[in-house]
Structures are given as structure tokens and as C-alpha cells.
Design a protein around this motif. Structure first.
Motif, short mmCIF file in Angstrom:
data_model
loop_
_atom_site.label_atom_id
_atom_site.label_comp_id
_atom_site.label_asym_id
_atom_site.label_seq_id
_atom_site.Cartn_x
_atom_site.Cartn_y
_atom_site.Cartn_z
N PRO A 116 -3.05 -43.79 23.97
CA PRO A 116 -1.88 -43.18 23.34
C PRO A 116 -1.16 -42.29 24.35
CG PRO A 116 -3.89 -42.09 22.62
CD PRO A 116 -4.32 -43.27 23.43
N THR A 117 0.13 -42.07 24.10
CA THR A 117 0.90 -41.19 24.99
C THR A 117 0.66 -39.73 24.65
OG1 THR A 117 2.79 -41.43 23.50
CG2 THR A 117 2.68 -42.91 25.40
N SER A 118 0.22 -39.45 23.42
CA SER A 118 -0.12 -38.07 23.04
C SER A 118 -1.13 -38.08 21.91
CB SER A 118 1.13 -37.29 22.61
OG SER A 118 1.63 -37.77 21.38
N VAL A 119 -1.89 -36.99 21.84
CA VAL A 119 -2.89 -36.80 20.78
C VAL A 119 -2.72 -35.40 20.22
CG1 VAL A 119 -5.35 -36.75 20.19
CG2 VAL A 119 -4.53 -38.33 21.95
N PHE A 120 -2.65 -35.31 18.89
CA PHE A 120 -2.50 -34.02 18.22
C PHE A 120 -3.45 -33.98 17.04
CE2 PHE A 120 -0.57 -31.55 14.73
CZ PHE A 120 -0.42 -30.32 15.36
N ALA A 121 -4.09 -32.85 16.82
CA ALA A 121 -5.03 -32.76 15.70
C ALA A 121 -4.99 -31.39 15.04
CB ALA A 121 -6.45 -33.07 16.17
N VAL A 122 -5.25 -31.39 13.75
CA VAL A 122 -5.44 -30.17 12.98
C VAL A 122 -6.82 -30.26 12.33
CG1 VAL A 122 -4.68 -28.76 11.04
CG2 VAL A 122 -2.98 -29.86 12.51
N THR A 123 -7.64 -29.24 12.55
CA THR A 123 -8.97 -29.22 11.93
C THR A 123 -9.10 -28.03 10.99
OG1 THR A 123 -9.94 -27.91 13.73
CG2 THR A 123 -10.02 -30.30 13.96
N ARG A 124 -9.94 -28.20 9.98
CA ARG A 124 -10.22 -27.13 9.03
C ARG A 124 -11.70 -27.15 8.69
NH1 ARG A 124 -5.18 -29.04 7.28
NH2 ARG A 124 -3.57 -27.43 7.14
N THR A 125 -12.18 -26.02 8.23
CA THR A 125 -13.52 -25.96 7.64
C THR A 125 -13.33 -25.55 6.18
OG1 THR A 125 -14.48 -25.34 9.76
CG2 THR A 125 -15.84 -25.01 7.81
N LEU A 126 -13.42 -26.52 5.31
CA LEU A 126 -13.18 -26.29 3.88
C LEU A 126 -14.43 -25.75 3.18
CD1 LEU A 126 -11.08 -29.50 3.08
CD2 LEU A 126 -10.26 -27.23 3.72
N LYS A 127 -15.60 -25.93 3.82
CA LYS A 127 -16.85 -25.43 3.27
C LYS A 127 -17.54 -24.56 4.32
CE LYS A 127 -17.85 -29.74 2.20
NZ LYS A 127 -18.46 -31.00 1.69
N PRO A 128 -16.97 -23.39 4.64
CA PRO A 128 -17.52 -22.56 5.73
C PRO A 128 -18.93 -22.05 5.48
CG PRO A 128 -15.86 -21.35 4.46
CD PRO A 128 -15.79 -22.78 4.01
N ALA A 129 -19.34 -21.96 4.22
CA ALA A 129 -20.71 -21.52 3.93
C ALA A 129 -21.72 -22.61 4.30
CB ALA A 129 -20.83 -21.16 2.45
N VAL A 130 -21.27 -23.86 4.34
CA VAL A 130 -22.16 -24.99 4.65
C VAL A 130 -22.07 -25.33 6.14
CG1 VAL A 130 -22.73 -27.39 4.12
CG2 VAL A 130 -21.88 -25.88 2.31
N TYR A 131 -20.83 -25.42 6.64
CA TYR A 131 -20.61 -25.81 8.04
C TYR A 131 -20.05 -24.59 8.79
CZ TYR A 131 -21.40 -30.24 5.83
OH TYR A 131 -21.97 -31.25 5.10
N THR A 132 -20.94 -23.85 9.41
CA THR A 132 -20.56 -22.55 9.98
C THR A 132 -19.98 -22.64 11.38
OG1 THR A 132 -22.81 -22.26 10.84
CG2 THR A 132 -22.35 -21.39 8.63
N LYS A 133 -20.24 -23.75 12.10
CA LYS A 133 -19.80 -23.82 13.50
C LYS A 133 -18.81 -24.94 13.78
CE LYS A 133 -23.87 -24.10 15.51
NZ LYS A 133 -24.85 -24.13 16.63
N VAL A 134 -18.64 -25.86 12.83
CA VAL A 134 -17.79 -27.02 13.11
C VAL A 134 -16.81 -27.27 11.96
CG1 VAL A 134 -19.47 -28.20 14.58
CG2 VAL A 134 -19.53 -28.59 12.10
N ASP A 135 -15.79 -28.06 12.28
CA ASP A 135 -14.83 -28.48 11.25
C ASP A 135 -15.50 -29.47 10.30
OD1 ASP A 135 -13.94 -31.52 12.15
OD2 ASP A 135 -14.49 -30.25 13.85
N ASP A 136 -15.01 -29.52 9.07
CA ASP A 136 -15.46 -30.55 8.14
C ASP A 136 -14.28 -31.39 7.63
OD1 ASP A 136 -14.23 -28.94 6.20
OD2 ASP A 136 -16.12 -28.13 5.46
N ASP A 137 -13.11 -31.17 8.22
CA ASP A 137 -11.93 -31.92 7.83
C ASP A 137 -10.97 -31.95 9.01
OD1 ASP A 137 -10.49 -33.04 5.25
OD2 ASP A 137 -8.97 -31.90 6.35
N ALA A 138 -10.47 -33.14 9.35
CA ALA A 138 -9.59 -33.25 10.51
C ALA A 138 -8.52 -34.32 10.28
CB ALA A 138 -10.40 -33.61 11.76
N ASN A 139 -7.34 -34.03 10.76
CA ASN A 139 -6.25 -35.00 10.78
C ASN A 139 -5.81 -35.15 12.24
OD1 ASN A 139 -5.47 -35.61 7.84
ND2 ASN A 139 -5.65 -33.38 7.88
#
Length: 240
Positions: A116-139
């Protein structure tokens, strides 16, 4: 393994770090020994049929891939696996790596290995109590000269989902292994007003072990580009 000329197959993704991947690529070339990367989605009949028929699609302008499940904790992954899967250094991220790599894989195949000519991403952690160090949702959005790829990777789906939509100037293709409707794997094509849905049977190889065994022991051609080092260097570049 490379100096000993022992072929290696990694489980997806090949690497999160491009620097690590480049070192392994150099060793593979130096010792003329193959490196493969396995994605479970390679053996999904719908995905295989989609890649096989990509020349029928026409000029692709958009690809949308949905991938994920309720989350590795929620589906009962082992403690040992979770310790690695939820480590942002070892695994390079959470859902963005775990399921983002599937989207990067299918899009690289449909775009014939082009970066690809470019890559863009948005990440979120919707369950921070479960996943404390990583994203659990990404676009993730991949831009190509004539197309856009959208990857929706998440550990927050209410069900397991793995599907791909492809839009072109000619046709619409929809390949699914897991999806909300819960049907068997299929490929749907739409051309104008005509819609065809093909129920798919088991592929030639049931999994990566059968494929690798046939290549190494029986001399079968290693022709699946989705496992190739070339394509997986592109996938690692996207993830990195």
C-alpha cells in the motif's frame, strides 16, 4: 535452521518487527532455504476461492475485512498463550496484530503482492480491565493507487467473524468462513442483477501441515503465494 537448509514455517504473522523479518529474509536467501508463514485463513475455502478467482473481479476499488471474536480471555485461551498474546512488545499489539494480519494477508494477495502507499490505524482498548497493555479493537486503512482496504480487527465481536467484501468496477464478491448468519463457508458474487452463491467443499490441503509435508517430502510445488516470504514481507511491513 537456514544454514542447515531446514525449511521453516511460522504461525501468523511472520513477524511484527520489520527489522527481524529482514534478518530472516536475508538468511533465507543466503542459504537458499524456504521460509513459509501460515495463516489459518489460507485454508478457508471461501478465501481460497476468492484469491483463485481474483482475475474475474475487475478493477478493485474497495476491500473490507472483518476479523475477530469475543476475545482471547473470553474464549478461554491458555495462560501461557495469553501471556504472549497480550504483551505489546512480544506480540507487537493486541487485536491489531492478532486479526489485523488476516486482513493484510488477503489484501496483499488480492493486490498481487503490491505494497500500500499508506497505512493508517486507530486502536482502542474497550475492555481495559481485561486487556491492560494492548488494544482490543483496531481499524486499519490501507491506501493503494486505485483502491482502499479497510480492516476491522477486534476482540469485541459478539461472535467469531472472518469475512471479506470486495468491490470493483465489475462485480461484488463476498467470502465468509465465520459470520453472523452462521452458515457453512461460501462465496457470493454479484454482477449487475445476477447473484450467485457457491457452497464450497474442502480444499486440496486441509491445513499447513499437509501442505508443507507434500512440498518437502513429495516435491510438490510451493505455489501458494499467501505462504510465501515475498508476500509476508509486505504483510510485516504493514503491521510494523
Amino acid at each position: 535452521c537456514m544454514p542447515l537448509q531446514i525449511p521453516v514455517m511460522f504461525e501468523k504473522p511472520f513477524s511484527f518487527s520489520l527489522a527481524d523479518a529482514q534478518q530472516m529474509e536475508a538468511l533465507s536467501k543466503k542459504f537458499s532455504t524456504k521460509i513459509f508463514t501460515n495463516f489459518p485463513s489460507i485454508w478457508y475455502p471461501g478465501f481460497m476461492e476468492l484469491v483463485k478467482r481474483k482475475n474475474e473481479i475487475g478493477n478493485i476499488n474497495k476491500i473490507i475485512m472483518h476479523g475477530g471474536h469475543r476475545g482471547p480471555v473470553e474464549i478461554g485461551c491458555s495462560k501461557e498463550f495469553l501471556n504472549w498474546l497480550t504483551d505489546d512488545t512480544k506480540n507487537g499489539g493486541g487485536a491489531i496484530t492478532d486479526f489485523g494480519c488476516y486482513g493484510a494477508s488477503i489484501m496483499t494477495a488480492l493486490m498481487n503482492g503490491a505494497k500500500p502507499t499508506s497505512v493508517f490505524a486507530v486502536t482502542r482498548t474497550l475492555k481495559p480491565a481485561v486487556y491492560t497493555k494492548v488494544d482490543d479493537d483496531a481499524n486499519i486503512v490501507l491506501e493503494y493507487p486505485i483502491a482502499t482496504g479497510i480492516i476491522q480487527a477486534s476482540w469485541n465481536w459478539p461472535y467469531t467473524i472472518m469475512d471479506v467484501e470486495v468491490y470493483s468496477d465489475k462485480k461484488y464478491f463476498y467470502a465468509a468462513e465465520y459470520h453472523a448468519a452462521g452458515h457453512a463457508p461460501f462465496l457470493t458474487t454479484k454482477d449487475g442483477r445476477k447473484t450467485d452463491t457457491l457452497q464450497l467443499s474442502a480444499p486440496q490441503y486441509k491445513d499447513e501441515v499437509a501442505y508443507l509435508t507434500d512440498v518437502i517430502k513429495n516435491g510438490a510445488a510451493a505455489t501458494n503465494p499467501l505462504l510465501s516470504l515475498e508476500y509476508n514481507m509486505v504483510i510485516v511491513t504493514i503491521l510494523d
